[in-house]
Write an enzyme that holds these catalytic residues in place. Structure first.
Site, mmCIF file in Angstrom:
data_model
loop_
_atom_site.group_PDB
_atom_site.id
_atom_site.type_symbol
_atom_site.label_atom_id
_atom_site.label_comp_id
_atom_site.label_asym_id
_atom_site.label_seq_id
_atom_site.Cartn_x
_atom_site.Cartn_y
_atom_site.Cartn_z
ATOM 1 N N ASN A 187 101.090 118.514 71.499
ATOM 2 C CA ASN A 187 102.324 117.670 71.309
ATOM 3 C C ASN A 187 103.217 117.875 72.569
ATOM 4 O O ASN A 187 102.782 118.654 73.560
ATOM 5 C CB ASN A 187 103.065 117.975 70.079
ATOM 6 N N LYS A 191 106.288 118.880 73.144
ATOM 7 C CA LYS A 191 106.548 120.481 73.137
ATOM 8 C C LYS A 191 105.737 121.317 73.787
ATOM 9 O O LYS A 191 105.979 122.113 74.712
ATOM 10 C CB LYS A 191 107.300 120.986 72.039
ATOM 11 N N GLU A 192 104.666 121.371 73.190
ATOM 12 C CA GLU A 192 103.770 122.470 73.601
ATOM 13 C C GLU A 192 103.074 122.174 75.024
ATOM 14 O O GLU A 192 102.805 122.932 75.731
ATOM 15 C CB GLU A 192 102.438 122.127 72.494
ATOM 16 N N ASP A 198 97.559 117.777 62.271
ATOM 17 C CA ASP A 198 96.439 118.285 61.587
ATOM 18 C C ASP A 198 95.514 117.065 61.464
ATOM 19 O O ASP A 198 94.240 116.904 61.622
ATOM 20 C CB ASP A 198 96.679 119.020 60.400
#
Length: 330
Positions: free
Chosen positions: A204, A206-207, A279
Site C-alpha cells: 500500500n 504507506k508501505e 487481503d
C-alpha cells in the site's frame, strides 16, 4: 472480457499462501453507559465469534472465489492454535502445512465492537522470527507441498509476525521460479527489501514510502511510476501493484519490452470498515495473475473487490456472485 469464463477458471486453481496466520476474535455487544471506574464505555458482550485472520483471511477470500487455498504457517501449541486448526477444518482446508511451535503463541487479535463500531483491539502475539530449527521444519513442509501437487500461484502474506524469514523467502522463491510458478507478495516493513525476483509486489502507499524510504505529498502517476521503477530495478520485480486507499490503485507491468501502466480511481463506496481489504485485493489479483489476465483487468477486478469488502463491518471475505454482478454493471 468474458468474466463468466474467468470466474469459472478460478475454480481450478491451487494457491499456496505462506505467511502469518492468526485468529480474528470478535466480541460484539451494546454500549449504554460509562464505567464508574474510569471514563470508558462499558460494552455488554452479546456474541463472540472467531474467524481465520491474516494469511487465513487471504485463504478465505481465495476459497470464496472458488480456488483451493493451501495455508503454510507456524502457530502456537495453545488453545488459540487448536481453535485456529478447527476453523481451518470447518472451512475444508488442509492443516498439513501448519507447524505448531511450543515457543510462540498463536497470534490472536480480539476486537471489541460496541453498537457496530470497533472500540478496542487486543493483540496477543510474538513478532520474533522463527528459530533455525522451526525454520528448517517449516521449509521441509513447504518443499513437500511443491513436490506433491500442481501449484498455480504462491502468495507471501506478510504481517511482520516472524513466520516469513529471509531464508523462507529465498528458498521458496527459488523453488517457485524453477517451476515457473508466479509469486505474489503482500509485504510489510521488516522484509520489504528481501522480496526479489517475484512476479507481483503489492504494497500500500504507506508501505511503499517506508520500504523505499521516499516521500511525496500526493500519489500522482509520475510519483508512482518513479517508485515502481525503483522497485523493479532494486528487487527485480515484474509487476508492481500499489493500493492507494481513496486514490484507487496503480499497476505497472514490466514483463514485456513495452511497460503497461494503469492508474484507476477508487470506486465510490459507503465505507464501514477497511480491515481486510488488502487481503481481498492480493487474493483476487493473484488468481487473475495465475490466469495471465491483462494488467488493466487485474487492477480493475481487484480494486472493485477491495471496495466491496469495505462495506462490511469486520474482516470478511469477498462475495463472488456480487463481485461478478458489479463487474457486469461496470
Amino acid at each position: 472480457m468474458d468474466y463468466k469464463d474467468i470466474f469459472q477458471k478460478f475454480n481450478n486453481l491451487n494457491v499456496v499462501v505462506i505467511g502469518d496466520i492468526m485468529v480474528d476474535s470478535y466480541q460484539w455487544g451494546k454500549v449504554e453507559r460509562i464505567s464508574p471506574e474510569a471514563p470508558v464505555p462499558i460494552c455488554a458482550v452479546t456474541k463472540i465469534e472467531n474467524r481465520l485472520g491474516g494469511a487465513g483471511n487471504v485463504a478465505l477470500n481465495l476459497k470464496a472465489m472458488g480456488a483451493n487455498p493451501i495455508l503454510c504457517s507456524v502457530i502456537g501449541e495453545d488453545s488459540n492454535g487448536e481453535n485456529l486448526l478447527h476453523l481451518m477444518q470447518q472451512e475444508g482446508m488442509t492443516t498439513d502445512y501448519i507447524l505448531q511451535s511450543t515457543d510462540r503463541p498463536t497470534t490472536t487479535k480480539t476486537r471489541i465492537i460496541g453498537n457496530n463500531s470497533q472500540m478496542l483491539r487486543i493483540d496477543n502475539e510474538s513478532i520474533e522470527t522463527l528459530d533455525r530449527k522451526e525454520e528448517t521444519a517449516f521449509l521441509k513442509r513447504i518443499e513437500s507441498l511443491f513436490s506433491k501437487m500442481k501449484i498455480d500461484v504462491v502468495i507471501f502474506q506478510d504481517y511482520d509476525k516472524g513466520v516469513i524469514t529471509e531464508r523462507v523467502i529465498t528458498t521458496t522463491t527459488s523453488q517457485a521460479n524453477k517451476k515457473n510458478i508466479p509469486i505474489t507478495v503482500d509485504p510489510k516493513h521488516r522484509n520489504f527489501s528481501l522480496y526479489k525476483d517475484v512476479t507481483m509486489f503489492k504494497p500500500n502507499l504507506k508501505e511503499l514510502k517506508e520500504g523505499l524510504k521516499i516521500e511525496f505529498d500526493k500519489p500522482t502517476q509520475e510519483n508512482l511510476e518513479n517508485a515502481s521503477l525503483l522497485l523493479k530495478d532494486k528487487q527485480r520485480i515484474e509487476k508492481v501493484f500499489i493500493t492507494l486507499s481513496e486514490y484507487g490503485v496503480f499497476f505497472a507491468d514490466y514483463s514485456k519490452k513495452q511497460a503497461k501502466v494503469v492508474l484507476l480511481p477508487a470506486n465510490v463506496r459507503k465505507i464501514a470498515d477497511v480491515s481486510g481489504a488488502g487481503d481481498t485485493v492480493i487474493s483476487v489479483a493473484s488468481l487473475c495473475l495465475a490466469l495471465d489476465i491483462e494488467p488493466k483487468e487485474i487492477a480493475k477486478i481487484s480494486n472493485l473487490a477491495g471496495g466491496l469488502v469495505c462495506e462490511e463491518v469486520g474482516v470478511v471475505p469477498i462475495n463472488k456472485d456480487r463481485l461478478y454482478r458489479e463487474l457486469l454493471a461496470l
